[in-house]
Design an enzyme around this catalytic site. Structure first.
Site, mmCIF file in Angstrom:
data_model
loop_
_atom_site.group_PDB
_atom_site.id
_atom_site.type_symbol
_atom_site.label_atom_id
_atom_site.label_comp_id
_atom_site.label_asym_id
_atom_site.label_seq_id
_atom_site.Cartn_x
_atom_site.Cartn_y
_atom_site.Cartn_z
ATOM 1 N N THR A 131 19.072 17.879 3.538
ATOM 2 C CA THR A 131 19.472 17.920 5.039
ATOM 3 C C THR A 131 18.550 17.081 5.877
ATOM 4 O OG1 THR A 131 19.889 20.250 4.507
ATOM 5 C CG2 THR A 131 20.034 19.793 6.848
ATOM 6 N N LYS A 177 15.995 25.503 7.125
ATOM 7 C CA LYS A 177 16.000 24.165 6.758
ATOM 8 C C LYS A 177 16.858 23.367 8.133
ATOM 9 C CE LYS A 177 20.664 23.632 5.408
ATOM 10 N NZ LYS A 177 21.478 22.838 5.528
ATOM 11 N N VAL A 201 29.009 22.140 15.727
ATOM 12 C CA VAL A 201 28.221 23.334 15.952
ATOM 13 C C VAL A 201 26.825 22.742 15.138
ATOM 14 C CG1 VAL A 201 27.528 25.814 15.471
ATOM 15 C CG2 VAL A 201 29.885 25.362 16.070
HETATM 16 N N1 LIG Z 1 29.898 21.099 6.052
HETATM 17 C C1 LIG Z 1 29.066 21.322 5.042
HETATM 18 O O1 LIG Z 1 28.705 20.214 4.251
HETATM 19 C C2 LIG Z 1 28.262 22.777 4.574
HETATM 20 C C3 LIG Z 1 28.171 22.851 3.265
HETATM 21 C C4 LIG Z 1 27.258 24.353 3.057
HETATM 22 C C5 LIG Z 1 27.318 25.120 3.988
HETATM 23 N N2 LIG Z 1 27.671 24.726 5.364
HETATM 24 C C6 LIG Z 1 27.925 25.776 6.138
HETATM 25 O O2 LIG Z 1 29.047 26.314 6.385
HETATM 26 C C7 LIG Z 1 29.335 26.916 7.622
HETATM 27 C C8 LIG Z 1 30.789 26.031 8.147
HETATM 28 O O3 LIG Z 1 30.312 24.812 8.186
HETATM 29 P P1 LIG Z 1 31.561 23.811 8.258
HETATM 30 O O4 LIG Z 1 30.811 22.564 8.220
HETATM 31 O O5 LIG Z 1 32.840 23.981 7.556
HETATM 32 O O6 LIG Z 1 31.617 23.697 9.886
HETATM 33 P P2 LIG Z 1 32.900 23.042 10.845
HETATM 34 O O7 LIG Z 1 31.975 22.883 12.214
HETATM 35 O O8 LIG Z 1 33.467 22.083 10.152
HETATM 36 O O9 LIG Z 1 33.768 24.427 11.215
HETATM 37 C C9 LIG Z 1 34.627 24.451 12.111
HETATM 38 C C10 LIG Z 1 35.688 25.480 11.722
HETATM 39 O O10 LIG Z 1 35.447 26.823 12.129
HETATM 40 C C11 LIG Z 1 36.542 27.441 12.485
HETATM 41 N N3 LIG Z 1 36.438 27.875 13.878
HETATM 42 C C12 LIG Z 1 36.391 27.087 14.913
HETATM 43 N N4 LIG Z 1 36.249 28.312 16.307
HETATM 44 C C13 LIG Z 1 36.152 29.440 15.530
HETATM 45 C C14 LIG Z 1 36.046 30.764 15.971
HETATM 46 N N5 LIG Z 1 35.959 31.034 17.413
HETATM 47 N N6 LIG Z 1 36.220 31.844 15.235
HETATM 48 C C15 LIG Z 1 36.312 31.652 13.806
HETATM 49 N N7 LIG Z 1 36.393 30.493 13.318
HETATM 50 C C16 LIG Z 1 36.173 29.375 14.036
HETATM 51 C C17 LIG Z 1 37.868 26.328 12.296
HETATM 52 O O11 LIG Z 1 38.450 26.863 11.125
HETATM 53 C C18 LIG Z 1 37.168 25.054 12.454
HETATM 54 O O12 LIG Z 1 37.720 24.231 11.800
HETATM 55 C C19 LIG Z 1 28.146 26.564 8.546
HETATM 56 O O13 LIG Z 1 27.171 27.679 8.695
HETATM 57 C C20 LIG Z 1 27.356 25.437 7.682
HETATM 58 O O14 LIG Z 1 25.967 25.498 7.915
HETATM 59 C C21 LIG Z 1 28.256 23.619 5.494
#
Ligand SMILES: NC(=O)c1ccc[n+]([C@@H]2O[C@H](COP(=O)([O-])OP(=O)(O)OC[C@H]3O[C@@H](n4cnc5c(N)ncnc54)[C@H](O)[C@@H]3O)[C@@H](O)[C@H]2O)c1
Length: 340
Positions: free
Chosen positions: A246, A189, A277
């Site tokens: 999304t 998605k 990312v």
């Molecule tokens: N944000 C949302 O609303 C949401 C909802 C459902 C699922 N997701 C999924 O969850 C996952 C995380 O999303 P997010 O929004 O929290 O991302 P994000 O970009 O907020 O995550 C960043 C975090 O990743 C960690 N990080 C950074 N570099 C790293 C490394 N080299 N090794 C390990 N950890 C590292 C750190 O804690 C950093 O704060 C993604 O796959 C996303 O698709 C996100």
């Protein structure tokens, strides 16, 4: 009450940590970034990733992975998908036989074409791996706005255990045995959301968005079913449900990146501007390789790849989609089956 560690302190990890704490569990949050842990300990809020969501005083924040993993009832793996393998690899020596890991990230690894739970299983074979997915932007979950989501696990007992752990009156959790279908819906998605963003950036309208969502889920299901996922899953929360949110929400970084690309930014410029990312970019290439492997047509995802990686102009990609060969809407509904 369970003892839970959230591995990864981004938007989603932080929102889930807050939710799990509210559900009465003991919660530890781990990050690879010491400065992030220092900030969380000081502020009890992730001001960059989830502003406005206060984290309780007795939530533990740590950069010590061993302490975060050993002896916990559940590990919630919440790092963005490009870091899933490296993080799982770091965790593996501390994970006990049968320890539960719930992967909540969404993606397909470009090199191996594996889903994220498959990667975790490969890196940590002793773990019991489950997934959590569905329409759930962290910004809304953090504010306690109602949503529904799915836990996928191979065995019903683990699925029901996790359902009880995560569920509350604003976070309704269903369970499913179709782990693969759930993960493919969640990863693919993001690619269609890039297309939806591109259409917005080009100035197209709601009809275009509806067309992309509908034909997008057709492609996702076609590929997903060829790979072993189930049709019903693509019709559900982790398929069409997550795709709708999304493609429609400004919380979606994939859609935001797409909007910029539609306005003429390059993929690199858009990624820099969004400052997060953009997982759809990684999953796009993987999806194309999978479609070739399983011999299925994914015209929207193909055009997204052409725009992202071959410098194709976004308007030209849309035109190409519109003038493809004329087709039945659904090849399973042929005219000769309908007797008037
Ligand atoms: N944000 C949302 O609303 C949401 C909802 C459902 C699922 N997701 C999924 O969850 C996952 C995380 O999303 P997010 O929004 O929290 O991302 P994000 O970009 O907020 O995550 C960043 C975090 O990743 C960690 N990080 C950074 N570099 C790293 C490394 N080299 N090794 C390990 N950890 C590292 C750190 O804690 C950093 O704060 C993604 O796959 C996303 O698709 C996100």
């Amino acid at each position: 009450m369970a003892d839970i560690s959230v591995i990864g302190a981004g938007s989603w990890g932080t929102a889930l940590a807050a939710l799990l704490y509210k559900n009465g569990h003991r919660v530890t949050v781990w990050s690879i970034l010491q400065e992030e842990i220092d900030m969380l300990e000081k502020e009890h809020e992730h001001k960059d990733k989830l502003p406005g969501v206060k984290l309780p005083e007795d939530m533990v924040f740590t950069a010590d992975l061993k302490g975060a993993v050993k002896g916990k009832d559940i590990l919630v793996l919440a790092v963005p998908s490009p870091f899933t393998r490296s993080t799982a690899n770091r965790m593996k020596e501390y994970v006990a036989e049968g320890q539960i890991i719930v992967n909540v990230a969404k993606g397909i690894e470009e090199k191996s074409l594996l889903t994220l739970s498959q990667i975790v299983e490969e890196e940590i074979p002793q773990a019991k791996v489950a997934v959590l997915s569905g329409p759930s932007h962290a910004e809304e979950v953090g504010r306690g706005l109602p949503t529904t989501i799915v836990v996928g696990a191979k065995d019903k007992e683990t699925a029901e255990y996790l359902q009880n752990i995560f569920m509350n009156e604003v976070f309704r959790v269903y369970i499913s045995p179709d782990v693969l279908g759930i993960e493919l819906g969640g990863a693919l998605k993001n690619v269609v959301a890039l297309a939806a963003g591109i259409a917005d950036g080009l100035g197209y309208g709601d009809n275009t968005k509806a067309a992309l969502i509908t034909r997008g889920i057709t492609e996702i299901a076609r590929l997903g079913i060829a790979m072993g996922g189930h049709f019903e899953t693509f019709c559900g929360l982790t398929g069409i449900g997550d795709l709708i949110v999304t493609c429609a929400s400004m919380h979606s970084r994939n859609r935001r990146a797409g909007i910029l690309i539609g306005k003429g930014y390059s993929m690199e410029e858009a990624m820099k501007e969004v400052k997060m990312v953009v997982e759809g970019v990684y999953s796009a290439k993987a999806a194309l390789a999978l479609a070739q492997k399983y011999q299925v047509q994914i015209p929207i995802i193909e055009q997204v790849n052409a725009v992202l990686f071959d410098g194709k102009e976004a308007g030209a990609a849309v035109k190409e989609l519109m003038i493809r060969d004329k087709k039945l809407e659904n090849s399973d509904l042929a005219f000769d089956q309908f007797i008037s």
